[in-house]
Design a protein around this motif. Structure first.
Motif, short mmCIF file in Angstrom:
data_model
loop_
_atom_site.label_atom_id
_atom_site.label_comp_id
_atom_site.label_asym_id
_atom_site.label_seq_id
_atom_site.Cartn_x
_atom_site.Cartn_y
_atom_site.Cartn_z
N MET A 55 0.80 -1.23 0.00
CA MET A 55 0.00 0.00 0.00
C MET A 55 0.83 1.28 0.00
SD MET A 55 -3.14 -1.07 -0.02
CE MET A 55 -4.00 0.47 0.36
N LEU A 56 2.14 1.18 0.04
CA LEU A 56 2.96 2.38 0.25
C LEU A 56 3.33 3.11 -1.04
CD1 LEU A 56 5.34 1.22 3.13
CD2 LEU A 56 3.20 2.51 3.27
N GLY A 57 2.91 2.59 -2.18
CA GLY A 57 3.14 3.30 -3.43
C GLY A 57 4.58 3.70 -3.62
N THR A 130 5.38 14.53 1.04
CA THR A 130 5.38 15.67 0.12
C THR A 130 5.99 15.29 -1.23
OG1 THR A 130 5.59 17.19 1.99
CG2 THR A 130 6.13 18.06 -0.19
N HIS A 131 7.01 14.46 -1.21
CA HIS A 131 7.72 14.08 -2.43
C HIS A 131 7.10 12.87 -3.13
CE1 HIS A 131 11.48 16.21 -0.65
NE2 HIS A 131 10.74 17.03 -1.38
N SER A 132 6.01 12.35 -2.57
CA SER A 132 5.37 11.16 -3.13
C SER A 132 4.19 11.56 -4.01
CB SER A 132 4.87 10.26 -1.99
OG SER A 132 3.93 9.32 -2.46
N ASN A 133 4.17 11.05 -5.24
CA ASN A 133 3.01 11.28 -6.10
C ASN A 133 1.77 10.62 -5.52
OD1 ASN A 133 4.44 12.72 -8.10
ND2 ASN A 133 5.15 10.82 -9.04
N THR A 134 1.95 9.51 -4.83
CA THR A 134 0.83 8.76 -4.27
C THR A 134 0.21 9.46 -3.07
OG1 THR A 134 1.94 6.71 -4.95
CG2 THR A 134 0.12 6.50 -3.39
N ILE A 224 -6.48 6.10 0.19
CA ILE A 224 -5.67 7.32 0.27
C ILE A 224 -6.54 8.55 0.16
CG2 ILE A 224 -3.82 8.62 -0.86
CD1 ILE A 224 -2.56 5.90 -1.55
N GLU A 225 -7.56 8.50 -0.71
CA GLU A 225 -8.50 9.62 -0.80
C GLU A 225 -9.24 9.82 0.52
OE1 GLU A 225 -11.18 9.56 -4.03
OE2 GLU A 225 -9.65 9.93 -5.56
N GLU A 226 -9.67 8.73 1.13
CA GLU A 226 -10.37 8.84 2.41
C GLU A 226 -9.43 9.33 3.51
OE1 GLU A 226 -12.83 5.62 3.70
OE2 GLU A 226 -14.43 6.43 2.42
N LEU A 227 -8.20 8.83 3.51
CA LEU A 227 -7.23 9.28 4.51
C LEU A 227 -6.98 10.79 4.36
CD1 LEU A 227 -5.36 8.18 6.77
CD2 LEU A 227 -3.57 7.97 5.03
N THR A 228 -6.88 11.25 3.12
CA THR A 228 -6.67 12.67 2.87
C THR A 228 -7.85 13.49 3.37
OG1 THR A 228 -5.33 12.20 0.91
CG2 THR A 228 -6.31 14.39 1.05
N SER A 229 -9.05 13.06 3.05
CA SER A 229 -10.24 13.80 3.45
C SER A 229 -10.43 13.81 4.96
CB SER A 229 -11.47 13.20 2.77
OG SER A 229 -12.62 13.97 3.02
N MET A 230 -10.21 12.68 5.62
CA MET A 230 -10.33 12.61 7.06
C MET A 230 -9.30 13.50 7.75
SD MET A 230 -10.99 8.49 7.54
CE MET A 230 -10.48 8.51 9.26
N SER A 231 -8.05 13.40 7.29
CA SER A 231 -6.97 14.12 7.98
C SER A 231 -7.06 15.62 7.79
CB SER A 231 -5.61 13.63 7.46
OG SER A 231 -5.42 13.92 6.10
N SER A 232 -7.71 16.08 6.73
CA SER A 232 -7.83 17.52 6.49
C SER A 232 -9.13 18.10 7.04
CB SER A 232 -7.70 17.82 4.99
OG SER A 232 -8.65 17.09 4.23
N SER A 233 -9.88 17.30 7.80
CA SER A 233 -11.09 17.80 8.46
C SER A 233 -10.72 18.60 9.71
CB SER A 233 -12.00 16.63 8.85
OG SER A 233 -12.40 15.89 7.72
N LYS A 234 -11.57 19.56 10.06
CA LYS A 234 -11.28 20.39 11.24
C LYS A 234 -11.52 19.64 12.54
CE LYS A 234 -13.73 24.11 12.38
NZ LYS A 234 -14.29 25.49 12.39
N GLY A 235 -12.39 18.64 12.50
CA GLY A 235 -12.65 17.80 13.66
C GLY A 235 -12.71 16.35 13.24
N LEU A 236 -12.31 15.44 14.14
CA LEU A 236 -12.23 14.03 13.77
C LEU A 236 -12.45 13.15 15.00
CD1 LEU A 236 -11.51 11.71 11.81
CD2 LEU A 236 -9.09 12.22 12.23
N VAL A 237 -13.42 12.26 14.89
CA VAL A 237 -13.64 11.22 15.90
C VAL A 237 -13.13 9.91 15.29
CG1 VAL A 237 -15.32 9.97 17.31
CG2 VAL A 237 -15.67 12.41 16.80
#
Length: 290
Positions: A55-57, A130-134, A224-237
């Protein structure tokens, strides 16, 4: 060319969250033990583990992987019966296997689930992402005004062994976490993320009831899309999932995310509660579903 004398092999195991912990352990080992780290994919297909995909691309280059993994692991395992320091294996959640690395160590096996390891190489992790395209989206995504909730079902629900070890979190934890975050900040919506979206949405909305704030399912596809969206949320449970954990850690590092996390992390209290729960997070005790 790799320095065979300094080379140490880390077999990758588990899903994306666990592989990220092992990647961080590799960075830690390079930084503090001056080892030439190579990763093996053979751990992903070990018979006793659930078969997983790499999974590490492009976080890892081809030169970071050993093509002789299974052969070398077998040789080093035999040698370790005579020279135990060759083979360093994580024993239990409170173990610190990376502290046992010596000049003769050739294999590191474990999940390395500790924020101490991760925090020690935080700058290196962010630089690698930052340097990863994935994975670059994890760093570049703007903060958005969502309250993200990640509900983990999967084998926690369907496998008696996994349920016994990890514990299936009662819905009351998620509702309490959302209510707390709503009491300290304002959000545009609550977004549900899960490996079983329909069940997660149904169970959550039934317990949450009718409110002014909308509750929606994530429209993202792919981890990865879900991880991105979750991590960039202002609040997270988050749930007691390594995938959740990485969303929270990245959100804390880059988005000043307000995180609610569960305790105990496993079904019963353990060292994982200290190793994984950050002081900056708000920790709620969770009850387990029978």
């Amino acid at each position: 060319m790799p320095d065979e004398k300094r080379m140490v092999i880390i077999p990758l195991m588990g899903g994306l969250g666990n592989q990220l912990f092992q990647f961080a352990a590799g960075l830690y080992t390079k930084k503090f033990s001056n080892k030439d780290v190579r990763f093996s994919l053979d751990g992903l297909t070990i018979a006793k583990n659930t078969a997983r995909s790499y999974m590490l691309g492009d976080l890892l280059k081809q030169s970071d992987l050993t093509v002789r993994g299974r052969f070398l692991l077998a040789i080093f395992r035999l040698c370790s019966f005579v020279f135990p320091s060759i083979w360093v294996s994580e024993r239990e959640p409170n173990d610190t296997p990376l502290a046992r690395i010596t000049n003769s160590t050739k294999v590191l096996i474990g999940y390395f689930q500790s924020h101490d390891y991760v925090d020690s190489v935080a700058a290196e992790i962010i630089q690698s992402l930052t340097h990863s395209n994935t994975f670059r989206s994890l760093v570049l995504a703007p903060t958005h005004n969502d309250l993200a909730v990640h509900l983990r079902f999967g084998d926690y629900l369907t496998s008696p062994d996994a349920k016994s070890f990890h514990g299936l979190t009662a819905m009351s934890y998620y509702i309490d976490g959302v209510n707390y975050l709503l009491s300290v900040d304002s959000f545009d919506r609550v977004v549900i993320y899960s490996d079983d979206p329909s069940k997660a949405y149904s169970d959550f909305t039934q317990a949450f009831g009718s409110r002014e704030i909308p509750v929606v399912l994530s429209a993202r596809s792919g981890e990865i899309e879900e991880l991105t969206s979750m991590s960039s949320s202002k609040g997270l449970v988050i749930s007691n999932s390594t995938f959740s954990w990485w969303a929270a850690w990245i959100g804390t590092q880059l988005h000043d995310c307000n995180v609610v996390a569960p305790r105990p992390w496993f079904a019963t209290p353990s060292a994982a509660d200290d190793n994984l729960l950050l002081d900056r997070w708000t920790v709620f005790d969770r009850e387990l579903q029978p």
